[in-house]
Design a protein around this motif. Structure first.
Motif, PDB file in Angstrom:
ATOM      1  N   UNK A  78      72.149  91.461  52.936  1.00  0.00           N
ATOM      2  CA  UNK A  78      72.608  90.912  54.212  1.00  0.00           C
ATOM      3  C   UNK A  78      72.977  89.434  54.071  1.00  0.00           C
ATOM      4  N   UNK A  79      72.178  88.681  53.341  1.00  0.00           N
ATOM      5  CA  UNK A  79      72.484  87.262  53.149  1.00  0.00           C
ATOM      6  C   UNK A  79      73.783  87.078  52.356  1.00  0.00           C
ATOM      7  N   UNK A  80      74.010  87.927  51.345  1.00  0.00           N
ATOM      8  CA  UNK A  80      75.276  87.864  50.611  1.00  0.00           C
ATOM      9  C   UNK A  80      76.446  88.183  51.526  1.00  0.00           C
ATOM     10  N   UNK A  81      76.283  89.184  52.364  1.00  0.00           N
ATOM     11  CA  UNK A  81      77.336  89.527  53.326  1.00  0.00           C
ATOM     12  C   UNK A  81      77.615  88.347  54.253  1.00  0.00           C
ATOM     13  N   UNK A  82      76.563  87.691  54.701  1.00  0.00           N
ATOM     14  CA  UNK A  82      76.733  86.526  55.567  1.00  0.00           C
ATOM     15  C   UNK A  82      77.527  85.431  54.847  1.00  0.00           C
ATOM     16  N   UNK A  83      77.156  85.138  53.626  1.00  0.00           N
ATOM     17  CA  UNK A  83      77.812  84.057  52.900  1.00  0.00           C
ATOM     18  C   UNK A  83      79.283  84.345  52.612  1.00  0.00           C
ATOM     19  N   UNK A  84      79.600  85.598  52.295  1.00  0.00           N
ATOM     20  CA  UNK A  84      80.958  85.913  51.870  1.00  0.00           C
ATOM     21  C   UNK A  84      81.853  86.499  52.961  1.00  0.00           C
ATOM     22  N   UNK A  85      81.260  86.974  54.065  1.00  0.00           N
ATOM     23  CA  UNK A  85      82.077  87.572  55.131  1.00  0.00           C
ATOM     24  C   UNK A  85      81.597  87.189  56.523  1.00  0.00           C
ATOM     25  N   UNK A  86      80.305  87.339  56.770  1.00  0.00           N
ATOM     26  CA  UNK A  86      79.761  87.268  58.124  1.00  0.00           C
ATOM     27  C   UNK A  86      79.752  85.903  58.769  1.00  0.00           C
ATOM     28  N   UNK A  87      79.690  84.861  57.961  1.00  0.00           N
ATOM     29  CA  UNK A  87      79.620  83.515  58.536  1.00  0.00           C
ATOM     30  C   UNK A  87      80.829  83.230  59.418  1.00  0.00           C
ATOM     31  N   UNK A  88      81.977  83.774  59.055  1.00  0.00           N
ATOM     32  CA  UNK A  88      83.181  83.571  59.870  1.00  0.00           C
ATOM     33  C   UNK A  88      83.002  84.104  61.287  1.00  0.00           C
ATOM     34  N   UNK A  89      82.254  85.197  61.440  1.00  0.00           N
ATOM     35  CA  UNK A  89      82.014  85.743  62.776  1.00  0.00           C
ATOM     36  C   UNK A  89      81.143  84.787  63.592  1.00  0.00           C
ATOM     37  N   UNK A  90      80.161  84.174  62.957  1.00  0.00           N
ATOM     38  CA  UNK A  90      79.322  83.181  63.636  1.00  0.00           C
ATOM     39  C   UNK A  90      80.169  81.970  64.040  1.00  0.00           C
ATOM     40  N   UNK A  91      81.022  81.517  63.122  1.00  0.00           N
ATOM     41  CA  UNK A  91      81.874  80.367  63.415  1.00  0.00           C
ATOM     42  C   UNK A  91      82.873  80.685  64.520  1.00  0.00           C
ATOM     43  N   UNK A  92      83.340  81.925  64.569  1.00  0.00           N
ATOM     44  CA  UNK A  92      84.246  82.348  65.642  1.00  0.00           C
ATOM     45  C   UNK A  92      83.601  82.130  67.004  1.00  0.00           C
ATOM     46  N   UNK A  93      82.333  82.467  67.109  1.00  0.00           N
ATOM     47  CA  UNK A  93      81.607  82.265  68.372  1.00  0.00           C
ATOM     48  C   UNK A  93      81.598  80.783  68.742  1.00  0.00           C
ATOM     49  N   UNK A  94      81.324  79.942  67.781  1.00  0.00           N
ATOM     50  CA  UNK A  94      81.267  78.507  68.070  1.00  0.00           C
ATOM     51  C   UNK A  94      82.645  77.935  68.403  1.00  0.00           C
ATOM     52  N   UNK A  95      83.685  78.439  67.739  1.00  0.00           N
ATOM     53  CA  UNK A  95      85.041  77.936  67.975  1.00  0.00           C
ATOM     54  C   UNK A  95      85.607  78.380  69.313  1.00  0.00           C
TER      55      UNK A  95
END
Length: 182
Positions: A133-150
């Motif tokens: 899950x952490x690898x997924x976050x680093x390579x793909x999922x973080x963009x979804x979190x950033x989308x929320x903030x943007x």
């Protein structure tokens, strides 16, 4: 009570505190009902959040008909004063935005939200599941979190600091609600 209930959307990244704050508000706001986005099985919606974000995050791709139907039912309940939506998109989905009277974004730092999510979702899993899950976050999922903030954060009526203790977040929310006379 004769007025229709006020619909309040509570948004945050995954692990940001939406459900915790919604549940606390339920205990503080008389005549309220909560609806939780994660409890719905939406048809005709993006299957892969990361892919959806990489394609431009069109919030109108989400067919929120079951949630909207429940909002409509509760709007006819004259004994309710508030409908709380544990819902991640603020006003960004056109089909639901017209029902929402107020949106709040709980601005939780991404590292705190990720740690909460790992603790919540993986307490019974193996370390390999956590690593995956952490690898997924680093390579793909973080963009979804950033989308929320943007996009979700600036499309909310007000923002509450997600590092505050839960009682302070709830108090801040209640003061804002009182200030807005909802």
């Amino acid at each position: 009570m004769n007025a229709k209930p006020n619909v309040i959307s509570i948004a945050a990244v995954s692990g940001g505190g939406k459900t915790t704050i919604t549940n606390q508000l339920l205990g503080k706001l008389n005549n309220s009902k909560a609806l939780y986005f994660d409890e719905y099985d939406f048809k005709d919606c993006p299957d892969d959040i990361c892919d959806w974000v990489s394609r431009g995050a069109d919030y109108n791709e989400w067919n929120l008909a079951p949630l909207i139907k429940d909002i409509q039912v509760h709007l006819n309940n004259k004994s309710l004063k508030y409908i709380l939506l544990d819902y991640p998109f603020a006003y960004l989905n056109n089909a639901i935005s017209g029902y929402i009277d107020l949106t709040v974004f709980i601005d939780t730092p991404l590292d705190i939200a990720m740690a909460r999510r790992i603790l919540r979702d993986y307490s019974e899993n193996s370390m390999n599941d956590v690593k995956s899950d952490l690898n997924n976050y680093l390579f793909r999922g973080r963009d979804a979190y950033l989308e929320m903030q943007r996009n979700v954060k600036p499309n909310s009526d007000f923002v509450i600091e997600g590092l505050l203790p839960v009682p302070l977040i709830v108090d801040h929310f209640l003061k804002e609600l009182s200030h807005r006379s909802l």
